[in-house]
Structure formats: structure tokens, C-alpha cells
Design a protein around this motif. Sequence first.
Motif, mmCIF file in Angstrom:
data_model
loop_
_atom_site.group_PDB
_atom_site.id
_atom_site.type_symbol
_atom_site.label_atom_id
_atom_site.label_comp_id
_atom_site.label_asym_id
_atom_site.label_seq_id
_atom_site.Cartn_x
_atom_site.Cartn_y
_atom_site.Cartn_z
ATOM 1 N N HIS A 73 0.821 -1.216 0.000
ATOM 2 C CA HIS A 73 0.000 0.000 0.000
ATOM 3 C C HIS A 73 0.857 1.269 0.000
ATOM 4 C CE1 HIS A 73 -2.928 -2.943 0.842
ATOM 5 N NE2 HIS A 73 -2.964 -2.846 2.141
ATOM 6 N N ARG A 74 1.990 1.202 0.682
ATOM 7 C CA ARG A 74 2.828 2.399 0.815
ATOM 8 C C ARG A 74 3.361 2.900 -0.513
ATOM 9 N NH1 ARG A 74 4.415 3.630 6.185
ATOM 10 N NH2 ARG A 74 3.443 2.066 7.494
ATOM 11 N N PRO A 77 -0.194 5.447 -2.269
ATOM 12 C CA PRO A 77 -1.243 6.120 -1.494
ATOM 13 C C PRO A 77 -2.073 7.031 -2.402
ATOM 14 C CG PRO A 77 0.883 7.168 -1.102
ATOM 15 C CD PRO A 77 1.138 6.018 -2.042
ATOM 16 N N VAL A 78 -3.364 7.106 -2.143
ATOM 17 C CA VAL A 78 -4.239 7.934 -2.971
ATOM 18 C C VAL A 78 -4.945 8.949 -2.070
ATOM 19 C CG1 VAL A 78 -6.154 7.926 -4.616
ATOM 20 C CG2 VAL A 78 -4.632 5.938 -4.471
ATOM 21 N N PRO A 79 -4.597 10.248 -2.211
ATOM 22 C CA PRO A 79 -5.216 11.250 -1.343
ATOM 23 C C PRO A 79 -6.675 11.513 -1.705
ATOM 24 C CG PRO A 79 -3.308 12.136 -2.565
ATOM 25 C CD PRO A 79 -3.656 10.813 -3.160
ATOM 26 N N LYS A 80 -7.414 12.028 -0.728
ATOM 27 C CA LYS A 80 -8.786 12.433 -1.010
ATOM 28 C C LYS A 80 -8.781 13.697 -1.858
ATOM 29 C CE LYS A 80 -9.231 15.159 3.215
ATOM 30 N NZ LYS A 80 -9.933 15.415 4.464
ATOM 31 N N ARG A 85 -12.929 9.922 -2.161
ATOM 32 C CA ARG A 85 -12.341 9.506 -0.890
ATOM 33 C C ARG A 85 -10.889 9.081 -1.109
ATOM 34 N NH1 ARG A 85 -16.221 7.377 2.811
ATOM 35 N NH2 ARG A 85 -14.436 7.011 4.174
ATOM 36 N N SER A 86 -10.174 8.941 0.000
ATOM 37 C CA SER A 86 -8.783 8.489 -0.082
ATOM 38 C C SER A 86 -8.717 6.968 0.013
ATOM 39 C CB SER A 86 -7.968 9.115 1.050
ATOM 40 O OG SER A 86 -8.362 8.545 2.284
ATOM 41 N N GLY A 87 -7.512 6.448 -0.067
ATOM 42 C CA GLY A 87 -7.307 5.004 0.060
ATOM 43 C C GLY A 87 -5.934 4.639 -0.433
ATOM 44 N N VAL A 88 -5.784 3.382 -0.789
ATOM 45 C CA VAL A 88 -4.521 2.942 -1.373
ATOM 46 C C VAL A 88 -4.795 2.112 -2.620
ATOM 47 C CG1 VAL A 88 -3.266 2.948 0.814
ATOM 48 C CG2 VAL A 88 -4.433 0.859 0.078
ATOM 49 N N THR A 94 -8.071 -0.454 -2.116
ATOM 50 C CA THR A 94 -9.227 -0.355 -1.225
ATOM 51 C C THR A 94 -10.487 -0.172 -2.069
ATOM 52 O OG1 THR A 94 -8.664 1.988 -1.026
ATOM 53 C CG2 THR A 94 -7.943 0.536 0.751
ATOM 54 N N GLU B 104 -11.129 10.619 8.223
ATOM 55 C CA GLU B 104 -10.569 11.099 6.956
ATOM 56 C C GLU B 104 -10.930 12.571 6.752
ATOM 57 O OE1 GLU B 104 -12.532 10.238 3.110
ATOM 58 O OE2 GLU B 104 -10.728 9.121 2.616
ATOM 59 N N TRP B 299 -10.794 -2.395 4.482
ATOM 60 C CA TRP B 299 -11.316 -2.235 3.126
ATOM 61 C C TRP B 299 -11.403 -0.769 2.708
ATOM 62 C CZ3 TRP B 299 -16.094 -4.603 5.590
ATOM 63 C CH2 TRP B 299 -17.195 -3.750 5.613
ATOM 64 N N ILE B 300 -11.452 0.147 3.682
ATOM 65 C CA ILE B 300 -11.502 1.564 3.291
ATOM 66 C C ILE B 300 -10.103 2.185 3.202
ATOM 67 C CG2 ILE B 300 -12.427 3.866 3.854
ATOM 68 C CD1 ILE B 300 -14.756 2.501 5.207
ATOM 69 N N THR B 301 -9.203 1.777 4.121
ATOM 70 C CA THR B 301 -7.892 2.449 4.149
ATOM 71 C C THR B 301 -6.729 1.544 3.745
ATOM 72 O OG1 THR B 301 -7.224 1.880 6.420
ATOM 73 C CG2 THR B 301 -8.731 3.744 6.171
ATOM 74 N N TYR B 303 -5.455 -0.515 5.850
ATOM 75 C CA TYR B 303 -4.765 -0.831 7.099
ATOM 76 C C TYR B 303 -5.765 -1.132 8.213
ATOM 77 C CZ TYR B 303 -1.173 1.656 4.423
ATOM 78 O OH TYR B 303 -0.311 2.066 3.443
ATOM 79 N N GLY B 312 -3.923 13.483 4.083
ATOM 80 C CA GLY B 312 -5.019 13.376 3.111
ATOM 81 C C GLY B 312 -5.173 11.968 2.571
ATOM 82 N N TYR B 313 -4.228 11.094 2.896
ATOM 83 C CA TYR B 313 -4.372 9.687 2.549
ATOM 84 C C TYR B 313 -3.998 8.854 3.774
ATOM 85 C CZ TYR B 313 0.699 10.136 1.745
ATOM 86 O OH TYR B 313 2.040 10.396 1.875
ATOM 87 N N PRO B 314 -4.424 7.598 3.812
ATOM 88 C CA PRO B 314 -4.164 6.800 5.010
ATOM 89 C C PRO B 314 -2.697 6.429 5.173
ATOM 90 C CG PRO B 314 -5.354 5.509 3.339
ATOM 91 C CD PRO B 314 -5.297 6.914 2.833
#
Lengths: 556, 425
Positions: A73-74, A77-80, A85-88, A94, B104, B299-301, B303, B312-314
Motif C-alpha cells: 500500500h505504501r 497512497p491515494v489522497p482524497k 475519498r482516499s485510500g490505497v 481499497t 478522513e 477495506w476503506i484504508t 490498514y 489526506g491519505y491513510p
Amino acid sequence: MLIKNGLVYDPLNGIEGEKMDIFVKDGKIVESGDGGETIDASGFVVLPGGVDIHSHVVGSKVNLGRLMRPEDHRKDPVPKTEITRSGVGYTVPTTYITGYRYALMGYTTVMEAAVPPLGARHAHEELNDIPMVDKGAFILMGSNHFVMKYVAEGDLEKLKNFVGWLLKATKGYAIKLVNPGGVENWKWGRNVNSLDDKVENYGVTPREIVRSLAKVNEELGLPHSIHVHCNNLGSPGNSSTLIETVGSIGAEMGGPGSGESTNETLKGTAERIHITHIQFNSYGGEDWATISSAAEEVAKTLNKKKNATCDLGQVIFDDATTMTADGPWQHKLYKLTGNKWYNSDVEMEVGAGIVPYTFKPKSLVNAVQWMIGLEVALLVEDPWRVVLTTDHPNGGPFYHYPKVIAWLMSKKAREETLGKIHKSALSRSTLPSIEREYSLYEMAIVTRAGPAKLLGLKNKGHLGVGADADIAIYEFKENDIEGSFSRAKYVIKDGEVVVKDGRIVKEHWGRTFLVNPKGELMDEMKEEFSKYYTVSLDNYPVQPEYLPRCEVVPCR
Amino acid sequence: MGEVYKNVVCPFCGCLCDDLEVVVENGKVVSTKNACPISKTKFLDHSKDRAKPQVRKDGKLIEVSMEEAINKAAQILKESEFPLIYGLSSTESDAQRLAVELAEFIGGSIDSTASTCHGPTIVAAQGCGAVKCTLGEVKNRADLVIFWGCNPAEAHIRHSVRYSVTPQGMYVRGKKERFIVHVDVRETRTSRMADMFVKVEPGKDYELLSALRAVIKGYEVGDVAGVPAEMIKQLAERMKGCRFGIIFFGMGLTMSSGKHMNIDAALRLVRDLNDHTKFTITPMRGHFNVAGAGEVLTWITGYPFAVNFSRGYPNYNPGEFSAVDLLFRGECDAALILASDPVAHFPIGASQHLAKIPTVVIDPKVSLTSLIAEVVIPCAIAGIESEGTAYRMDGVPLRLRKVVDSPYPTDREILEGILRRMKGC
């Protein structure tokens, strides 16, 4: 809405690159329009939204894949943003990022290919957190207790009842088989090695399970065929298992469908079989040192057998996270690689395994695997029976589909990659000598029209009047095919512009497709259920609360 | 005669027993069937010790309207620069989803109670994976059951009856066909169910697990961790020789010296055993939906706990973004506590910081944390007064039921209210 002057490719309606206008109203394609938004598509190609027939995007196994790969994931990373929404991202994105990335490349329908019935509630919770696309869930049945019990008893009526009930209880869309019988044996740490090995304690064989479910599938009139991950997946020499599996359908079972009549297939009486991620089951050779492509033989079988279809499971040279319900195969892959390994067995039903993996061009085996996927796609004559997939995230992440499109459409693109792979691989496949290049029309078949048809989704995969207004508009550049399909110019979902110039401009919530076949649980099933499950039957079916937006697709 | 609800899912521990019968009269639970004593008390006492909407004014918690409490909560989070959302384990997954969305939105940190119980289990699994199964696999197949550093006889009371020791499964029937082992630092009521008790010296679990791995790989070992060599050999033989084995483990392994390294050793031991037979391992999760908190966050982040959204991101980093550490270092300047009671469990330094900063507590009951809070928002009890999903210790999702009405809104509604107010202004 009016989409003006685009070059339209709509294979289901026989339209090949015609300049025409498309009208949209209330989320549907209509005959003519009366104003509203106009999109000038001059110089762009206009296609139906993409349809993914096989992807792993939600549920217990996918989420374990996310859980175990923070290192992955690192890297992504995908910012909001104001809208999203954000996520990876990376190999196991996600839920939100999954939806956005599918939409960005013009895909609007995605099928989750492996849901354990007991985990169906979880899968639907995640599906409800995937924006942008419509979706559905295939339900794992190949090592289900009741399925094997009724196959053993030869009682197809009871089997039909159970399967119909299970699809309704899990709010599923299709019957999925993964290493039929082998996953049950894995619960004792063993496997099956051929179609005629016996499943312990049940006495049935994979062949009997596949054939019975194929028959039941048609008797229930389900929109999709049985969706099969064959036995012996991943092993050198496994093409014989695949060819035997395909051959077992419609043969010897008697009645309609025993021949190769396309007519009967079309009428919906013949048994059908979809072989998924066919690349992983098209290996020749005897061991890892002698592995070779058996794509020619496999394609020959498919060219003959009109009731069999496939998707590719194309390998991408990149990081992947392998995850399947095929517990014994995943264990083998762990032993081969020494990478970390998750295993997750589900009572009465199925199992799963997860192992991170990297496909390298300089690995002989990986190079052969890469060649096989493309080879099958190019050697099977009828593009309506081939679907582009990477078996995300097994062969590689879905957002690499544009790479695969480029390889299929351009010999030059293939040659570039062929120049980078292990030299010994070149003589083990016919790929280097294949001249065929997919046309845009054929590309539109294997990425949207074909899969929509195979899934029985009548309003998807085309742009005729009455179709769902899921439309992808691309700026097609012959010298940059991958780039052309990576970021759509516009994506319209249910009649609304959701992507513009390669950016999400609106978050949209799609629906979940269900089927509603006949079938009720009988008293004897209820009794056994309460004896051997650890949840009450009352609490087993997925409640309507988990399907806030759904559409029932009628049986055939 | 009141209304009878059958096959109710118990919202107490990670066993998520779903065969409860609950009788309701005049909006109150009057009796239960099949419930363990802890569960029974939770149902029968659902209306006792309820929290009230309160806001601290001049150092004192004063009862206010729900509206005012929720407004104040939104204001605190809005004014905060580095807020923490913590808890999540005793509520349903829709509320957990909203808590992640809130974290978030405000760019804060979010952590579940896993960071103080099975967090090390997750960290270890991220290193090497795990061989797990659902509890029905244990019921139907396991002929060797090992409880390590846990005490289900007192903490997961019906575990042994429903899943692991006495049930009549498909291939193993009752206790006589199972061999039960208990490994712990002292004998407990769980040892009484066991056919073999292994007393390990406190803090030496890693050594014992490693010794077992060594024996299984064919090496000789001496006495380790206070356990005689002969006993280690015997246990290793049993593990290799069973048809289907499982280790259930608890805080004794995750929270004693070595933490995630203990779990790493256990996971690898089980992995090795799969070269010989079928062997699995499952953590004994405590709160009824702590597993769900991990699922939802993942499932959302991507982690499972200890996630921060400042960029702004996890971002994930246990030790940096886990609640105890954030509080102990005095880093966060506001906190929202949902569905847990950290003051009852955290080290004093962490609790002191919670008392120092404006803390919002959403809880159905008066808790120690609610006493130090700036704002208290009472809520419906998930699984008794409101519906939703919970995930069992083995990941099986079940739908919680509502059997009585609540005077208060659900966690979900409260979080939606806070989000609405924050997005609105």
C-alpha cells in the motif's frame, strides 16, 4: 444528453466505427433526444462501458490480502479530493480506489468472482463501498457439502433446489467452481490431481461435480454459465485437465447440448462452461524446467467446442497478490516462493489462500505464462468467446488492462516485450510467430460486448436503444494504445458524466445484480445445516439491508 | 407473555453466539435463553446505568439536549488540529465506516481497541501470513485443540460448547474424540477442561514455541521455559500426528513480553505443521466486533488499525498512530471515543492526557471515560437496541438484531449528525 459525432464501436449491434450520434435520457440510451448536455465526441471513439467478468475486488479473502500487504500500500497512497475519498492502490486497492480506477479506464461493470457463501454478507458490505460501477458476486460451490452430497447421491433435483436457494440466500449472481473437490480435500491437507480423483468422505469426483453443476445451471436458467477455475491450476502439464474439463460438458450427459450445436447454445438448452483465467491452466511440459505453452491445443479445443468460453488471466510483469479459493494451490505457491502465506478455510463450503508474487520478465516460467495468455487470445478464432482479464490481482492489477489491449492490438507492442523476456521462453510458445492484431471492433468485443453477453446482462455492453447509458469515450492514438485506454476522455454512467479528461468529476453509486432462480431449502437440508454449521439458519441468508441498490436479472 | 426473539446474535464477545432467545416485555428484556452469564447480564441490564447527554461547563458535566451535545462534539473536532478517534469495537460496522469517514474528513488518527489486544497478532500476520479457518471447521474436524495464553472458560464462556471442546461435529464427536491442551503461566478453569496442561514460565512463550518448531523440524531440545523436554516432545508429536489441529490464543501471548514476536513464532509453527498435517490458528478476539473494526478499516484504508489521515491519505504505523502512544506522548489535542472505555484499560499517563484534552464520548452507558469527558453523547446499544453487522473472531459476519427501542439515537445516527454539522459549516 447528446453524444455528437463520435466514432462508434458497438459490436452487439454490428456497428463498426460509424460516425453517429447517441442520445441518452433517464440513464438509458434512447432513439432521439431533446436537448440537455451535449458532448462533442468528434475525433473520439465511443464504446459501451467496459465489463469485467472476473476480478477479485471484495470479501474476506481480498480483505486479508489488503491486511497482509502494508508494504504494498505504501507504494501507492491515494489522497482524497473534493469529490473522491482516499485510500490505497497498488495490487489490492481499497474499495473506493477500486471503483475510481475502473471508472477512469472506462469500465462500468465488475463481477467479484469468488464469494464464500458464509462470507457473502461481508462481500456485499464491501460492494456497497465500491463507487462508480455496477457489480455482482459469483458464489463458490465446487466443494460445498450439500453440493457434493447430492452429486454423490445422483439427486439432481435436490441439487437444483439447494443451488437455487443458495444463490438467493447469498444474493449471488452465478455458480463458481474452484478446484472442484480439491478444496474439500485441502481441509485434510490434501488435494485432487485429476478429474477422476475421489473427494474424501464424499466419494465424488471433480468431473461429476462439474457436470452436475453445469446441468443444474442450465435447468435453473441462470444468465451466466458455470464459471470454472479448473483442477491442477498452476501446474506444468495441466492443459490436459483443462481440455478434459471442457470436454466433459455436454458430452455423455445426453440430451440437448451433447453435440456442438451453436443453435442449442443460443436457445439456452445446451450446457455451457466458462473457463476462467485460462492462462493458468494452459501449461505443457512436465515440470518447472520443461514448462511450455499448450495454448495451441487449448485454442483448438475452444475453436471446436462452441459452448465453452474463457477469460485470459493475462500475466503482467509487475507485483501481484495471488488469491484464490484454491487452498492447496496457494500452499504450493508458498512452498515454491517462501513468500508469506494466508490460508482461510470456511466450514462446509470452501477455503482460500493468499500469497504475494512478482512476475518477472527474466523468469523463464513467468515469461512463458505471459506468452500463453496472449497466445490463447490470438489463437481462439471467435472473439465472442474470449474475455480480457488479468484475474486481478492474480496475474496483475486490473488497471493494467490497457497494456493487454495494446499487446492484442499491436504486434509491435508484443515484440517490444518479447525482446525483454527470458530468451529460452521464445521457443516454448507460438506467440512470436503470430501475426494477428485485434481491431478496435474485436477489442470492444473482448472488453465489453462479449462479457456482457456471456453474463446475460442484456442492457450492458452495447449502445442500442434501451441499453443502460454506460458509455466510455476515448481519444484513440494508434501509436499509444495503452495510453489511449488508460484514461478515458469521458465516462458516462447511468446517463451521468462521471469521468472527464481522465478525472473523476462525480461519485456515482451503481447497483448489484442478482438472480432469482427456483429452489427452496428442504427439511433434511435444514437439519444438517443446524448440525454442522456454527451459525443459525435464520442468520445465514443475506438480509435485504445489504442490497440498497440492486437489480434482479431474469433467468433464461 | 412478552415478545420472543429467536436466534438473536449476542453482542458481547468475539464468539458471537447466534442462538439466543430473548423475551421482551414492555420495552425491556425480561429473560434470555442460551445466553452465558455475561451475555445475560448485558441483556437484562440494558437499561441500567445509561449515560445522559452532557457537556462540561465550569468543570462539571451538565445535562444538555442531544442537539447541544452533538453540536459541541462537532465544534471540538473542528477546532482540533490533531484529533484521535478511538474505540470502535463494541458497535456495528456501519458506525465503524462512518467513524473512518469522519477521521478522513478531519484529517485525524483512528485506532481500534485491537491496538491494545490483538494488534500484535495483526502485525505478525503482516510479516508471515497465517493459516486460519472458521470455527465450524474446528467443530467438524479438529481432534487437537490447544488454548494458549487464554482462558475461554471465563472469558469466552460458550466457546468450548459451541465450537472447540464438546460439540458433535461431522468428523469428531464430543470431548472424547478431541485432545485438549492448555498452555498458560498458571492453571485456570480452562485447564480443567484440558487433557494436558503445560505450565510455561511467564514471558517465555517465544522460547517454548521456538522449541516446538525445532522439535517438529527434527532437532533435539532440552527443558525450555520451565517445560520438561519430554513434555515438549510429547506435545510436538501430538501436533504432527493429529488429523486437524488448532491453536486458539489470547492476551497471554499478545501482551506478554515479546508481543508480536510471540505471535510470529506461533504463526510460523502452525505454517510448518502444514507440511505434516492440517493445522490452523485463530486469535480469541474480545469485543464482539473488534474483528469488524479491522475489516472495515482495511477495506476503506488498506490498514487494520493505527491509521492517520494528516496527509489526506491513510498512513499506518502502530506505535506512532496507535492510541496509547499518541496519548502518552501528549500529541493529540482532542479525542472522540466510540464504543469503548479506554480510561478503564489504558495506562494512567494515557488516560491523564485524555482527561486534559477535550474528549467526546459516545457510549450507551456511564463509563470511566465518560466521567472525564468534555461531552457525553448517549447512544443505542448495538445488538440490543439497534441493528448492524458484526464480525465473529474468525471473520464470519452476522447481522445483529434490535429487540427493544432505545431512548437514544444509534452510533450511526450520531456520527452522521457530527459529519453533517462539520461538512455544513
